[in-house]
Design a protein around this motif. Structure first.
Motif, PDB file in Angstrom:
ATOM      1  N   SER A  45      40.858  38.346  33.340  1.00  6.82           N
ATOM      2  CA  SER A  45      41.150  39.785  33.425  1.00  6.82           C
ATOM      3  C   SER A  45      40.592  40.521  32.207  1.00  6.82           C
ATOM      4  CB  SER A  45      42.657  40.033  33.563  1.00  6.82           C
ATOM      5  OG  SER A  45      43.355  39.784  32.355  1.00  6.82           O
ATOM      6  N   LEU A  46      40.659  39.907  31.043  1.00  5.99           N
ATOM      7  CA  LEU A  46      40.084  40.532  29.841  1.00  5.99           C
ATOM      8  C   LEU A  46      38.573  40.680  29.987  1.00  5.99           C
ATOM      9  CD1 LEU A  46      42.182  38.680  27.127  1.00  5.99           C
ATOM     10  CD2 LEU A  46      42.468  41.038  27.923  1.00  5.99           C
ATOM     11  N   LEU A  47      37.921  39.688  30.589  1.00  2.38           N
ATOM     12  CA  LEU A  47      36.482  39.784  30.829  1.00  2.38           C
ATOM     13  C   LEU A  47      36.164  40.850  31.878  1.00  2.38           C
ATOM     14  CD1 LEU A  47      35.538  36.009  30.693  1.00  2.38           C
ATOM     15  CD2 LEU A  47      35.119  37.767  28.950  1.00  2.38           C
TER      16      LEU A  47
ATOM     17  N   VAL B 136      47.351  30.356  34.827  1.00  2.00           N
ATOM     18  CA  VAL B 136      47.722  31.701  34.370  1.00  2.00           C
ATOM     19  C   VAL B 136      46.899  32.102  33.151  1.00  2.00           C
ATOM     20  CG1 VAL B 136      49.581  33.088  33.355  1.00  2.00           C
ATOM     21  CG2 VAL B 136      50.026  31.703  35.390  1.00  2.00           C
ATOM     22  N   CYS B 137      46.744  31.200  32.192  1.00  2.00           N
ATOM     23  CA  CYS B 137      45.954  31.533  31.000  1.00  2.00           C
ATOM     24  C   CYS B 137      44.490  31.808  31.350  1.00  2.00           C
ATOM     25  CB  CYS B 137      46.052  30.414  29.964  1.00  2.00           C
ATOM     26  SG  CYS B 137      47.686  30.324  29.203  1.00  2.00           S
ATOM     27  N   MET B 138      43.933  31.030  32.265  1.00  2.00           N
ATOM     28  CA  MET B 138      42.547  31.278  32.683  1.00  2.00           C
ATOM     29  C   MET B 138      42.417  32.630  33.387  1.00  2.00           C
ATOM     30  SD  MET B 138      41.226  27.528  33.925  1.00  2.00           S
ATOM     31  CE  MET B 138      39.701  28.192  34.553  1.00  2.00           C
TER      32      MET B 138
ATOM     33  N   ALA C 256      40.729  43.468  37.413  1.00  2.00           N
ATOM     34  CA  ALA C 256      41.459  43.387  36.145  1.00  2.00           C
ATOM     35  C   ALA C 256      42.897  43.853  36.327  1.00  2.00           C
ATOM     36  CB  ALA C 256      40.758  44.216  35.069  1.00  2.00           C
ATOM     37  N   MET C 257      43.069  44.979  36.992  1.00  2.00           N
ATOM     38  CA  MET C 257      44.420  45.511  37.170  1.00  2.00           C
ATOM     39  C   MET C 257      45.265  44.623  38.080  1.00  2.00           C
ATOM     40  SD  MET C 257      44.637  47.920  35.093  1.00  2.00           S
ATOM     41  CE  MET C 257      46.300  48.364  35.541  1.00  2.00           C
ATOM     42  N   GLY C 258      44.635  44.036  39.094  1.00  2.00           N
ATOM     43  CA  GLY C 258      45.377  43.099  39.940  1.00  2.00           C
ATOM     44  C   GLY C 258      45.919  41.933  39.137  1.00  2.00           C
ATOM     45  N   LEU C 259      45.110  41.418  38.221  1.00  2.02           N
ATOM     46  CA  LEU C 259      45.560  40.305  37.378  1.00  2.02           C
ATOM     47  C   LEU C 259      46.578  40.762  36.340  1.00  2.02           C
ATOM     48  CD1 LEU C 259      42.187  38.384  36.983  1.00  2.02           C
ATOM     49  CD2 LEU C 259      44.198  37.673  38.299  1.00  2.02           C
TER      50      LEU C 259
ATOM     51  N   GLY D 202      33.830  44.138  31.651  1.00  3.87           N
ATOM     52  CA  GLY D 202      32.887  44.532  32.688  1.00  3.87           C
ATOM     53  C   GLY D 202      32.931  46.011  33.017  1.00  3.87           C
ATOM     54  N   VAL D 203      34.075  46.650  32.807  1.00  4.13           N
ATOM     55  CA  VAL D 203      34.150  48.101  33.023  1.00  4.13           C
ATOM     56  C   VAL D 203      33.225  48.805  32.035  1.00  4.13           C
ATOM     57  CG1 VAL D 203      35.658  50.137  32.957  1.00  4.13           C
ATOM     58  CG2 VAL D 203      36.482  47.988  33.978  1.00  4.13           C
ATOM     59  N   ARG D 204      33.167  48.309  30.816  1.00  2.22           N
ATOM     60  CA  ARG D 204      32.292  48.911  29.803  1.00  2.22           C
ATOM     61  C   ARG D 204      30.842  48.471  29.964  1.00  2.22           C
ATOM     62  NH1 ARG D 204      32.808  51.191  24.348  1.00  2.22           N
ATOM     63  NH2 ARG D 204      30.894  50.696  23.255  1.00  2.22           N
ATOM     64  N   TYR D 205      30.632  47.201  30.286  1.00  6.33           N
ATOM     65  CA  TYR D 205      29.282  46.630  30.411  1.00  6.33           C
ATOM     66  C   TYR D 205      29.104  46.033  31.804  1.00  6.33           C
ATOM     67  CZ  TYR D 205      29.562  46.903  25.320  1.00  6.33           C
ATOM     68  OH  TYR D 205      29.713  47.342  24.038  1.00  6.33           O
ATOM     69  N   PRO D 206      29.012  46.861  32.827  1.00  9.73           N
ATOM     70  CA  PRO D 206      29.013  46.332  34.199  1.00  9.73           C
ATOM     71  C   PRO D 206      27.841  45.420  34.543  1.00  9.73           C
ATOM     72  CG  PRO D 206      28.572  48.695  34.185  1.00  9.73           C
ATOM     73  CD  PRO D 206      28.934  48.316  32.789  1.00  9.73           C
ATOM     74  N   VAL D 207      26.657  45.699  34.025  1.00 11.04           N
ATOM     75  CA  VAL D 207      25.499  44.868  34.360  1.00 11.04           C
ATOM     76  C   VAL D 207      25.526  43.573  33.552  1.00 11.04           C
ATOM     77  CG1 VAL D 207      22.980  44.769  34.430  1.00 11.04           C
ATOM     78  CG2 VAL D 207      24.152  46.901  35.014  1.00 11.04           C
ATOM     79  N   LYS D 208      25.836  43.667  32.278  1.00 14.39           N
ATOM     80  CA  LYS D 208      25.849  42.478  31.420  1.00 14.39           C
ATOM     81  C   LYS D 208      26.913  41.466  31.843  1.00 14.39           C
ATOM     82  CE  LYS D 208      24.073  44.708  27.280  1.00 14.39           C
ATOM     83  NZ  LYS D 208      24.378  45.121  25.917  1.00 14.39           N
ATOM     84  N   MET D 209      27.996  41.936  32.453  1.00 14.53           N
ATOM     85  CA  MET D 209      29.091  41.050  32.830  1.00 14.53           C
ATOM     86  C   MET D 209      29.006  40.544  34.265  1.00 14.53           C
ATOM     87  SD  MET D 209      30.675  40.559  30.067  1.00 14.53           S
ATOM     88  CE  MET D 209      32.094  39.668  30.671  1.00 14.53           C
TER      89      MET D 209
END
Length: 170
Positions: free
Chosen positions: A71-73, A64-66, A38-41, A77-84
Motif C-alpha cells: 500500500s505504501l508503494l 499483512v506486513c507485505m 492503496a486506500m483499500g489496503l 505510485g500516485v506521485r510517480y505513476p509511470v515509474k511505479m
C-alpha cells in the motif's frame, strides 16, 4: 523535423524512463488505480497491523506486513505513476497466478470453500489493473525496447549503426 532547442514538450503527456510519453488521461487513470488500491489496503490491512496481538500466526503477519508495504508503494505510485508501473505488474501477476492455479481448479472441481471464494473475489479486482495498465507502452518498454546495459560505459563499443541510436537515446 524540429531541433531539440525549438521543440516544446506536450503538457498533456508524461515521459517514461525511455522518454516515451503517455497521455495525461492515462497517467490520471494510473493514479486513480494506485489510490484505489492503496486506500483499500489502508482500510482493510492497516487496522490488522496496528491492532494485532503478540500471538499473531506467522503467515498472517507476513501477509499483512507485505500488503501494508505494498500500500505504501501504491501511494508512491500516485506521485510517480509511470515509474511505479512494476508494482502494478507484480500485483497483476501474483493475482492471475493465484486465480488460475488455486481458485480456478477448486471452482472447477466444486470444492471452492467460503474463505477461498472470498480471496478469489478480492483477487478478481485485478481487472482494474488490467484496464489501467498502458499495454502498448508496456510492450514497447519491456519486450521490444532495449534493456539496461550490462557493462561499464567505457567497455561499450557500438556498431556504427548503433552509434546514432545510442546518442539519441542515452
Amino acid at each position: 523535423m524540429s531541433s531539440p532547442a525549438t521543440s516544446k514538450p506536450d503538457p498533456n503527456k508524461m515521459s517514461g524512463a525511455t522518454g516515451e510519453e503517455l497521455s495525461l488521461l492515462r497517467v490520471y487513470l494510473l493514479r486513480a488505480g494506485y489510490l484505489f488500491m492503496a486506500m483499500g489496503l489502508v482500510l482493510t490491512r492497516w487496522p490488522l497491523l496496528i491492532g494485532h496481538d503478540a500471538s499473531w500466526p506467522l503467515m498472517d503477519g507476513v501477509v499483512v506486513c507485505m500488503l501494508v508495504a505494498q500500500s505504501l508503494l501504491f501511494f508512491l505510485g500516485v506521485r510517480y505513476p509511470v515509474k511505479m508501473i512494476p508494482i502494478l505488474l507484480f500485483e497483476m501477476t501474483w493475482k492471475l497466478i493465484w486465480l488460475s492455479t488455486v481458485a480456478l481448479p477448486l471452482w472447477l472441481a466444486g470444492e471452492l470453500n467460503g474463505a477461498t471464494a472470498t480471496v478469489a473475489i478480492n483477487c478478481s479486482l485485478v481487472v482494474i489493473v488490467l484496464i489501467i495498465l498502458p499495454w502498448p507502452y508496456l510492450v514497447r518498454q519491456y519486450t521490444i525496447g532495449r534493456g539496461d546495459r550490462w557493462l561499464p560505459q567505457t567497455r561499450w563499443h557500438p556498431h556504427p549503426h548503433q552509434e546514432k541510436y545510442h546518442r539519441d537515446h542515452h
